[in-house]
Design a protein around this motif. Sequence first.
Motif, PDB file in Angstrom:
ATOM      1  N   SER A  51      38.440 -27.282  -3.355  1.00  0.00           N
ATOM      2  CA  SER A  51      39.516 -26.984  -2.399  1.00  0.00           C
ATOM      3  C   SER A  51      40.839 -27.500  -2.925  1.00  0.00           C
ATOM      4  CB  SER A  51      39.261 -27.676  -1.074  1.00  0.00           C
ATOM      5  OG  SER A  51      38.049 -27.289  -0.547  1.00  0.00           O
ATOM      6  N   ASN A 105      46.346 -30.658  16.244  1.00  0.00           N
ATOM      7  CA  ASN A 105      44.945 -30.484  16.603  1.00  0.00           C
ATOM      8  C   ASN A 105      44.463 -29.041  16.499  1.00  0.00           C
ATOM      9  OD1 ASN A 105      44.520 -33.118  16.994  1.00  0.00           O
ATOM     10  ND2 ASN A 105      44.684 -33.075  19.230  1.00  0.00           N
ATOM     11  N   ARG A 106      45.359 -28.107  16.674  1.00  0.00           N
ATOM     12  CA  ARG A 106      44.915 -26.718  16.623  1.00  0.00           C
ATOM     13  C   ARG A 106      45.311 -26.009  15.327  1.00  0.00           C
ATOM     14  NH1 ARG A 106      42.264 -25.450  21.299  1.00  0.00           N
ATOM     15  NH2 ARG A 106      41.737 -23.468  20.383  1.00  0.00           N
ATOM     16  N   ALA A 143      32.817 -35.081   3.241  1.00  0.00           N
ATOM     17  CA  ALA A 143      32.460 -33.692   3.494  1.00  0.00           C
ATOM     18  C   ALA A 143      32.817 -32.827   2.297  1.00  0.00           C
ATOM     19  CB  ALA A 143      33.193 -33.202   4.731  1.00  0.00           C
ATOM     20  N   TYR A 159      43.821 -25.925  12.548  1.00  0.00           N
ATOM     21  CA  TYR A 159      42.639 -25.284  11.963  1.00  0.00           C
ATOM     22  C   TYR A 159      42.451 -23.866  12.513  1.00  0.00           C
ATOM     23  CZ  TYR A 159      37.739 -24.653  10.656  1.00  0.00           C
ATOM     24  OH  TYR A 159      36.570 -24.182  10.141  1.00  0.00           O
ATOM     25  N   VAL A 198      39.542 -30.031   3.822  1.00  0.00           N
ATOM     26  CA  VAL A 198      39.503 -31.452   3.476  1.00  0.00           C
ATOM     27  C   VAL A 198      40.137 -32.247   4.612  1.00  0.00           C
ATOM     28  CG1 VAL A 198      40.081 -33.149   1.712  1.00  0.00           C
ATOM     29  CG2 VAL A 198      39.833 -30.766   1.075  1.00  0.00           C
ATOM     30  N   PRO A 199      39.419 -33.240   5.139  1.00  0.00           N
ATOM     31  CA  PRO A 199      39.981 -33.961   6.283  1.00  0.00           C
ATOM     32  C   PRO A 199      41.061 -34.985   5.912  1.00  0.00           C
ATOM     33  CG  PRO A 199      37.768 -34.754   5.797  1.00  0.00           C
ATOM     34  CD  PRO A 199      38.049 -33.658   4.827  1.00  0.00           C
ATOM     35  N   VAL A 200      42.027 -34.604   5.095  1.00  0.00           N
ATOM     36  CA  VAL A 200      43.137 -35.515   4.798  1.00  0.00           C
ATOM     37  C   VAL A 200      44.121 -35.487   5.963  1.00  0.00           C
ATOM     38  CG1 VAL A 200      43.108 -35.380   2.295  1.00  0.00           C
ATOM     39  CG2 VAL A 200      44.369 -33.686   3.569  1.00  0.00           C
ATOM     40  N   ARG A 248      47.122 -34.619   7.939  1.00  0.00           N
ATOM     41  CA  ARG A 248      47.994 -33.450   7.766  1.00  0.00           C
ATOM     42  C   ARG A 248      49.457 -33.792   7.557  1.00  0.00           C
ATOM     43  NH1 ARG A 248      43.586 -31.782   7.778  1.00  0.00           N
ATOM     44  NH2 ARG A 248      42.491 -30.415   9.197  1.00  0.00           N
ATOM     45  N   THR A 261      32.985 -32.755  10.965  1.00  0.00           N
ATOM     46  CA  THR A 261      33.828 -33.435   9.980  1.00  0.00           C
ATOM     47  C   THR A 261      35.166 -33.870  10.558  1.00  0.00           C
ATOM     48  OG1 THR A 261      32.888 -31.827   8.486  1.00  0.00           O
ATOM     49  CG2 THR A 261      34.562 -33.228   7.588  1.00  0.00           C
ATOM     50  N   GLY A 262      35.533 -33.311  11.699  1.00  0.00           N
ATOM     51  CA  GLY A 262      36.797 -33.695  12.308  1.00  0.00           C
ATOM     52  C   GLY A 262      37.972 -32.836  11.874  1.00  0.00           C
ATOM     53  N   LEU A 263      37.688 -31.697  11.229  1.00  0.00           N
ATOM     54  CA  LEU A 263      38.788 -30.816  10.827  1.00  0.00           C
ATOM     55  C   LEU A 263      39.387 -30.116  12.035  1.00  0.00           C
ATOM     56  CD1 LEU A 263      37.206 -29.278   7.642  1.00  0.00           C
ATOM     57  CD2 LEU A 263      39.272 -30.658   7.734  1.00  0.00           C
ATOM     58  N   THR A 264      38.572 -29.922  13.039  1.00  0.00           N
ATOM     59  CA  THR A 264      39.072 -29.294  14.257  1.00  0.00           C
ATOM     60  C   THR A 264      38.347 -29.914  15.452  1.00  0.00           C
ATOM     61  OG1 THR A 264      39.412 -27.202  15.400  1.00  0.00           O
ATOM     62  CG2 THR A 264      37.443 -27.369  14.056  1.00  0.00           C
ATOM     63  N   GLN A 265      38.935 -29.819  16.617  1.00  0.00           N
ATOM     64  CA  GLN A 265      38.351 -30.439  17.802  1.00  0.00           C
ATOM     65  C   GLN A 265      37.563 -29.414  18.607  1.00  0.00           C
ATOM     66  OE1 GLN A 265      41.467 -31.629  16.817  1.00  0.00           O
ATOM     67  NE2 GLN A 265      40.427 -33.523  16.291  1.00  0.00           N
ATOM     68  N   LEU A 274      43.576 -26.609   1.873  1.00  0.00           N
ATOM     69  CA  LEU A 274      43.273 -28.035   2.024  1.00  0.00           C
ATOM     70  C   LEU A 274      43.106 -28.414   3.490  1.00  0.00           C
ATOM     71  CD1 LEU A 274      45.585 -29.972  -0.446  1.00  0.00           C
ATOM     72  CD2 LEU A 274      43.144 -29.591  -0.559  1.00  0.00           C
ATOM     73  N   VAL A 275      44.021 -27.888   4.310  1.00  0.00           N
ATOM     74  CA  VAL A 275      44.008 -28.269   5.720  1.00  0.00           C
ATOM     75  C   VAL A 275      42.695 -27.851   6.375  1.00  0.00           C
ATOM     76  CG1 VAL A 275      45.151 -27.898   7.930  1.00  0.00           C
ATOM     77  CG2 VAL A 275      46.502 -28.120   5.860  1.00  0.00           C
ATOM     78  N   LYS A 276      42.158 -26.693   5.933  1.00  0.00           N
ATOM     79  CA  LYS A 276      40.944 -26.197   6.571  1.00  0.00           C
ATOM     80  C   LYS A 276      39.671 -26.794   5.994  1.00  0.00           C
ATOM     81  CE  LYS A 276      40.553 -22.459   8.644  1.00  0.00           C
ATOM     82  NZ  LYS A 276      40.488 -21.107   9.218  1.00  0.00           N
ATOM     83  N   LEU A 317      42.210 -36.935  -2.632  1.00  0.00           N
ATOM     84  CA  LEU A 317      42.007 -36.159  -1.408  1.00  0.00           C
ATOM     85  C   LEU A 317      40.742 -36.600  -0.686  1.00  0.00           C
ATOM     86  CD1 LEU A 317      42.914 -32.607  -2.695  1.00  0.00           C
ATOM     87  CD2 LEU A 317      44.099 -33.857  -0.902  1.00  0.00           C
ATOM     88  N   TRP A 326      39.722 -40.042   7.967  1.00  0.00           N
ATOM     89  CA  TRP A 326      40.055 -40.203   6.550  1.00  0.00           C
ATOM     90  C   TRP A 326      40.554 -41.613   6.327  1.00  0.00           C
ATOM     91  CZ3 TRP A 326      44.177 -41.097   3.225  1.00  0.00           C
ATOM     92  CH2 TRP A 326      44.028 -40.623   1.916  1.00  0.00           C
TER      93      TRP A 326
END
Lengths: 246, 253
Positions: free
Chosen positions: A98, B247-248, A92, B250, B93-95, B97, A74-78, B89-91, A116, B2
Amino acid sequence: MNVITCENVWKTFHRRSGQKLFRDHLASWFGGGDGESHAFHALKGISFQVANGESVAVIGSNGAGKSTLLSIVTGLTQPDKGSVQIQGRVAALLELGSGFHPDLTGRENIFLNAALLGFSEKQTRGMFDAIVEFSGVKDFIDEPLRTYSSGMGVRLAFSVAVNVDPEVLIVDEVLAVGDQDFQAKCHDRIRDFRRAGKTFLCVSHSKQMLLELCDRAVWLDHGEVVMCGKIANVFEAYEGRAALPK
Amino acid sequence: MWRGEYRFLLKNLILKDFRVRYRNMSLGVFWSLLNPLIMLGVYTFVFTKIFTTSTPHWGVFILCGMVPFNFFALAWSAGTTSMIDNAGLVKRVPVPREIMPITSVLSNCLHLLIQIALLLLVAMLSGITVNFNWIWLPVVWTLEVIFVCGLALFFAAVNVYVRDTRYVVESATLVLFWLVPIIYDFSMIPPQYRDIYQYNPLAALILAMREILLSARPPSHVLLEKLTAVSLISFGLGWMVFRRLKNRFYDYL
């Protein structure tokens, strides 16, 4: 054509990284070298592809790396190593509600969540009635969410999510919500989505649901792909293995 | 990833902050008025009964310091904890940041607007007439918002990695209250420190507001240039640091 391509994806978490205090930073600057001993490899070289219009399940026991994998896709983390490529517009649903807040009304929560998820104001207004209709909580839509029963809250959250119309839908263990009628409605919605030729990737522990909705499965265990193939075959192997004494 | 509508998202997040904050208070937005009014009363007592001050338009003078400072302190601390407060949200939903710290600064703008209205009202009641120089007020306030957004971005990002940051921010706010000319005048500062004061955007802002309201003069060019430069640098730096660190997020939340 592949819509999702994961190539040799590695993800490492450092066990203390959840709560970093100043003294930990000082310790790592001056003391050095305790990095590797706290490393936890959540994903160890995952590779798989999902073709256009395919429906793929990710299965495995708790802690196998399923949610981490979806977060990366999903691109939340690399990923630390390897690459992930996605084609098309992705939506996603990694966790229901959430963005929901108990003090906001159902209506306000719908708007917030739609924003969102990446909808415009116009789109949200357009689908507002459909969302309310689908959720079946119309009479309470202007009441604060904290007055809802937990089932109602979840139905509302899911209704916003299910009205998403992306090319790729990624879902983490959220389909098993609500009562039987509501679940049937949700499954119908997913089937419509699939019939429209869209791509679906999900994580679930519900065998029955996965057999119904997915063609293929990827079995993860301790961050590695154990098996990848037709869903019925993978489930057979998965259950055979789970029954074995350790 | 997003591809939504930033304006719609920002609007909804800010509305959420308002609603959550004010819905359960019986006095609602009046708290934003009550707080500076009480402080104004306290300062007036201390500085007219205990110390004697000869500053004309005392109320306007002190509010010119308090209003920007209150906004600065609230928005800075809310911005600093914004990533942690929105970890869910940060963890999940890919909005983008960047939206979190910026939202928390902008939600505090309602506070600021109410207090500005109070300040202008007090100014008019104490006999200051509306004049052409007032058009500079929105300019300097916009610069302050930009400056605080930069700070919020920077400290929100750092706070994810070093959780003690918020306490540093809280202490810094207490220190700043005395190092910024809020309860004293710029002219009381010894000349050798004045240049440094002008680079502090908060002090510069307060100076500019007093020039405009109390002396009915446009703020000096030098002051405006320094204020603009520091605000833009703050925003640019905050943005860059945030982009590098995000980037980190998460893994650390």
